[in-house]
Write an enzyme that holds these catalytic residues in place. Sequence first.
Site, PDB file in Angstrom:
ATOM      1  N   ASN A   8      45.383  36.541  50.313  1.00  0.00           N
ATOM      2  CA  ASN A   8      44.796  37.312  51.485  1.00  0.00           C
ATOM      3  C   ASN A   8      43.920  38.440  51.302  1.00  0.00           C
ATOM      4  O   ASN A   8      43.632  39.136  52.136  1.00  0.00           O
ATOM      5  CB  ASN A   8      46.171  37.712  52.205  1.00  0.00           C
ATOM      6  N   ASP A  68      46.339  35.798  38.900  1.00  0.00           N
ATOM      7  CA  ASP A  68      47.456  36.678  38.773  1.00  0.00           C
ATOM      8  C   ASP A  68      47.026  37.622  37.542  1.00  0.00           C
ATOM      9  O   ASP A  68      46.193  37.215  36.604  1.00  0.00           O
ATOM     10  CB  ASP A  68      48.560  36.235  38.181  1.00  0.00           C
ATOM     11  N   THR A  69      47.080  38.913  37.569  1.00  0.00           N
ATOM     12  CA  THR A  69      46.502  39.803  36.889  1.00  0.00           C
ATOM     13  C   THR A  69      47.325  40.877  36.420  1.00  0.00           C
ATOM     14  O   THR A  69      48.596  41.154  37.018  1.00  0.00           O
ATOM     15  CB  THR A  69      45.406  40.824  37.692  1.00  0.00           C
ATOM     16  N   PHE A 148      40.969  50.034  43.050  1.00  0.00           N
ATOM     17  CA  PHE A 148      42.509  49.928  43.166  1.00  0.00           C
ATOM     18  C   PHE A 148      43.247  50.038  42.265  1.00  0.00           C
ATOM     19  O   PHE A 148      42.611  49.845  40.889  1.00  0.00           O
ATOM     20  CB  PHE A 148      42.662  48.810  44.185  1.00  0.00           C
ATOM     21  N   GLY A 149      44.658  49.778  42.375  1.00  0.00           N
ATOM     22  CA  GLY A 149      45.618  49.569  41.169  1.00  0.00           C
ATOM     23  C   GLY A 149      45.532  50.686  40.292  1.00  0.00           C
ATOM     24  O   GLY A 149      45.417  51.979  40.453  1.00  0.00           O
ATOM     25  N   TYR A 150      45.290  50.221  38.906  1.00  0.00           N
ATOM     26  CA  TYR A 150      45.224  51.164  37.825  1.00  0.00           C
ATOM     27  C   TYR A 150      43.841  51.658  37.337  1.00  0.00           C
ATOM     28  O   TYR A 150      43.507  52.329  36.290  1.00  0.00           O
ATOM     29  CB  TYR A 150      45.835  50.610  36.662  1.00  0.00           C
ATOM     30  N   ASP A 151      42.775  51.425  38.345  1.00  0.00           N
ATOM     31  CA  ASP A 151      41.270  51.738  37.841  1.00  0.00           C
ATOM     32  C   ASP A 151      41.247  53.185  37.567  1.00  0.00           C
ATOM     33  O   ASP A 151      40.565  53.415  36.598  1.00  0.00           O
ATOM     34  CB  ASP A 151      40.383  51.384  39.533  1.00  0.00           C
ATOM     35  N   ARG A 177      38.951  39.841  35.901  1.00  0.00           N
ATOM     36  CA  ARG A 177      38.634  39.028  37.161  1.00  0.00           C
ATOM     37  C   ARG A 177      37.302  38.263  36.893  1.00  0.00           C
ATOM     38  O   ARG A 177      37.016  37.078  37.356  1.00  0.00           O
ATOM     39  CB  ARG A 177      39.063  39.746  38.640  1.00  0.00           C
TER      40      ARG A 177
HETATM   41  P1  IMP Z   1      47.219  40.888  41.368  1.00  0.00           P
HETATM   42  O1  IMP Z   1      47.905  39.738  40.625  1.00  0.00           O
HETATM   43  O2  IMP Z   1      45.623  40.672  41.603  1.00  0.00           O
HETATM   44  O3  IMP Z   1      47.674  41.008  42.639  1.00  0.00           O
HETATM   45  O4  IMP Z   1      47.342  41.982  40.609  1.00  0.00           O
HETATM   46  C1  IMP Z   1      48.792  42.603  39.966  1.00  0.00           C
HETATM   47  C2  IMP Z   1      48.430  44.300  39.930  1.00  0.00           C
HETATM   48  O5  IMP Z   1      47.635  44.462  38.800  1.00  0.00           O
HETATM   49  C3  IMP Z   1      47.799  44.966  41.185  1.00  0.00           C
HETATM   50  O6  IMP Z   1      48.734  45.200  41.888  1.00  0.00           O
HETATM   51  C4  IMP Z   1      47.315  46.118  40.367  1.00  0.00           C
HETATM   52  O7  IMP Z   1      48.321  47.164  40.446  1.00  0.00           O
HETATM   53  C5  IMP Z   1      47.009  45.604  39.008  1.00  0.00           C
HETATM   54  N1  IMP Z   1      45.635  45.228  39.087  1.00  0.00           N
HETATM   55  C6  IMP Z   1      44.964  43.925  39.310  1.00  0.00           C
HETATM   56  N2  IMP Z   1      43.495  44.054  39.117  1.00  0.00           N
HETATM   57  C7  IMP Z   1      43.279  45.345  39.073  1.00  0.00           C
HETATM   58  C8  IMP Z   1      42.162  45.833  38.732  1.00  0.00           C
HETATM   59  O8  IMP Z   1      41.078  45.375  38.741  1.00  0.00           O
HETATM   60  N3  IMP Z   1      42.011  47.411  38.678  1.00  0.00           N
HETATM   61  C9  IMP Z   1      43.188  47.941  38.631  1.00  0.00           C
HETATM   62  N4  IMP Z   1      44.472  47.494  38.892  1.00  0.00           N
HETATM   63  C10 IMP Z   1      44.534  46.101  38.779  1.00  0.00           C
END
Ligand code: IMP
Length: 192
Positions: A8, A68-69, A148-151, A177
């Site tokens: 989403n 998934d990341t 966002f996230g850990y950037d 990604r």
């Molecule tokens: P998702 O699988 O893309 O939802 O990523 C899972 C989690 O990994 C996210 O909630 C972020 O905390 C972190 N994350 C994923 N991609 C990135 C990024 O490109 N930069 C920083 N944190 C990331």
Amino acid sequence: MNIVFATNNKNKIKEITPLLDSKIKILSLKDISCFDNIPETGNSLKENAFLKANFVKQHYNYDCFADDTGLFIDYINGEPGVYSARYAGEDGNSKKNIEKVLQKLNGVDNRKAHFTTVISLILNDKYFFFDGSVYGRISLKIKGDKGFGYDPVFIPDGYDISFAQMPLSEKNKISHRAIAIKKLIKFFNSII
Ligand code: IMP
């Protein structure tokens, strides 16, 4: 060809759409009226990406891909890894997640880390996987306010600024990604 990207996140859809041949139409979960809470209960990125794609295939009968990341930090045996989103609690608060990482690495010299993305694709009842990683280190403190996230605490190799200090266009050229998506696009463009 219609294919669902099981997300989403509008930014993820925006990132990939212009790179694809116009014969491929990407649909979001909203486009197929999927508002389910898709389980992400796997023990690996590959498993979680597959669970998401397979959920859409099973329940909505669309060909689908999902990603998934995770952030993997060497010193703490690959934590937060598959639990990156909820490392500091179920609310998935990035600020708290970052604080936890900085606290775990307090006084630690080995700050090596990498992001990995796995994409799972289900197409014509066949399964395909694509991955991408970017290597770097965890900064000593928060740097920058983009992304966002850990950037704000991730400095990719070859740079002395964090992902959160880079324009998004630059991050998107080198990110985990982006690498995985490029492999997916190459695959799509080879089959149409
Ligand atoms: P998702 O699988 O893309 O939802 O990523 C899972 C989690 O990994 C996210 O909630 C972020 O905390 C972190 N994350 C994923 N991609 C990135 C990024 O490109 N930069 C920083 N944190 C990331």
